[in-house]
Design an enzyme around this catalytic site. Structure first.
Site, PDB file in Angstrom:
ATOM      1  N   HIS A 285      -1.174   0.172  -3.019  1.00  0.00           N
ATOM      2  CA  HIS A 285      -0.670  -0.760  -2.011  1.00  0.00           C
ATOM      3  C   HIS A 285      -0.544  -2.151  -2.626  1.00  0.00           C
ATOM      4  O   HIS A 285      -1.346  -2.550  -3.472  1.00  0.00           O
ATOM      5  CB  HIS A 285      -1.613  -0.827  -0.812  1.00  0.00           C
ATOM      6  CG  HIS A 285      -1.651   0.421   0.006  1.00  0.00           C
ATOM      7  ND1 HIS A 285      -1.945   0.416   1.352  1.00  0.00           N
ATOM      8  CD2 HIS A 285      -1.443   1.728  -0.317  1.00  0.00           C
ATOM      9  CE1 HIS A 285      -1.908   1.643   1.819  1.00  0.00           C
ATOM     10  NE2 HIS A 285      -1.611   2.466   0.823  1.00  0.00           N
TER      11      HIS A 285
ATOM     12  N   GLU B 295      -1.280  -5.072  -1.530  1.00  0.00           N
ATOM     13  CA  GLU B 295      -2.462  -5.937  -1.378  1.00  0.00           C
ATOM     14  C   GLU B 295      -3.504  -5.642  -2.452  1.00  0.00           C
ATOM     15  O   GLU B 295      -4.062  -6.567  -3.059  1.00  0.00           O
ATOM     16  CB  GLU B 295      -3.106  -5.748   0.003  1.00  0.00           C
ATOM     17  CG  GLU B 295      -2.193  -6.089   1.165  1.00  0.00           C
ATOM     18  CD  GLU B 295      -1.419  -4.903   1.722  1.00  0.00           C
ATOM     19  OE1 GLU B 295      -1.162  -4.913   2.944  1.00  0.00           O
ATOM     20  OE2 GLU B 295      -1.077  -3.981   0.966  1.00  0.00           O
TER      21      GLU B 295
ATOM     22  N   CYS C 267      -3.343  -2.270   6.217  1.00  0.00           N
ATOM     23  CA  CYS C 267      -4.014  -1.066   6.716  1.00  0.00           C
ATOM     24  C   CYS C 267      -5.532  -1.267   6.581  1.00  0.00           C
ATOM     25  O   CYS C 267      -5.980  -2.246   5.991  1.00  0.00           O
ATOM     26  CB  CYS C 267      -3.553   0.148   5.912  1.00  0.00           C
ATOM     27  SG  CYS C 267      -4.167   0.169   4.205  1.00  0.00           S
TER      28      CYS C 267
ATOM     29  N   CYS D  17      -6.732  -1.873   2.922  1.00  0.00           N
ATOM     30  CA  CYS D  17      -6.357  -3.182   2.387  1.00  0.00           C
ATOM     31  C   CYS D  17      -7.091  -4.312   3.101  1.00  0.00           C
ATOM     32  O   CYS D  17      -7.510  -5.280   2.461  1.00  0.00           O
ATOM     33  CB  CYS D  17      -4.852  -3.368   2.453  1.00  0.00           C
ATOM     34  SG  CYS D  17      -3.984  -2.237   1.336  1.00  0.00           S
TER      35      CYS D  17
END
Length: 148
Positions: free
Chosen positions: A49, A51, A79, A82
């Protein structure tokens, strides 16, 4: 400088690679220290991801896992994975471009950053940006059309 615009540029890179279009910029003292986009498919990594990748890059640059004093600009609400990483890294401010109605962990579905479990408070700022939403809508519409 509009850091969300730069995060959107990163999201567009993800979009062009067939990745969910999420982009992130981390800023410290007015200087960009990390910019990333989703690479989950390309790297075949659950943790790919934007992040997580941006936090890793910023931590390497600062030679410290503590990112206090840093601001993160992200095109999509993080999410749970993250959001937890953001709190664990001690990022001071989080600017979010659009809601994640399915997995948002900063208020849409759940608000992990509102709990006192991390020994750190992240200042969350919602700065809705239509471009962030439109990129995601177009991406998932295209994906559904390819499946039919």
């Amino acid at each position: 400088m509009d850091y969300m615009e730069i995060a959107i540029e990163e999201a567009k890179k993800a979009y062009n690679k067939g990745e969910v279009p999420v982009g992130v910029v981390i800023v410290k003292d007015g200087e960009i220290i990390s910019r990333q986009h989703n690479l989950k498919e390309e790297r075949k990594l659950t943790t790919g991801h934007a992040e997580i990748l941006a936090i890793e890059e910023a931590s390497r640059l600062l030679d410290n896992w503590r990112l206090s004093g840093c601001e993160m600009y992200v095109t999509l609400e993080p999410c749970p994975m993250c959001a937890s990483a953001i709190a664990q890294s001690r990022i001071s401010k989080l600017f979010i471009g659009t809601f994640n109605k399915d997995m948002g962990a900063c208020g849409s579905t759940i608000n992990l950053l509102d709990y006192d479990i991390f020994n750190w408070k992240v200042d969350v700022k919602w700065c809705y940006n239509q471009i962030c939403s439109d990129l995601l809508t177009r991406f998932f519409e295209n994906r559904r059309n390819k499946m039919n």
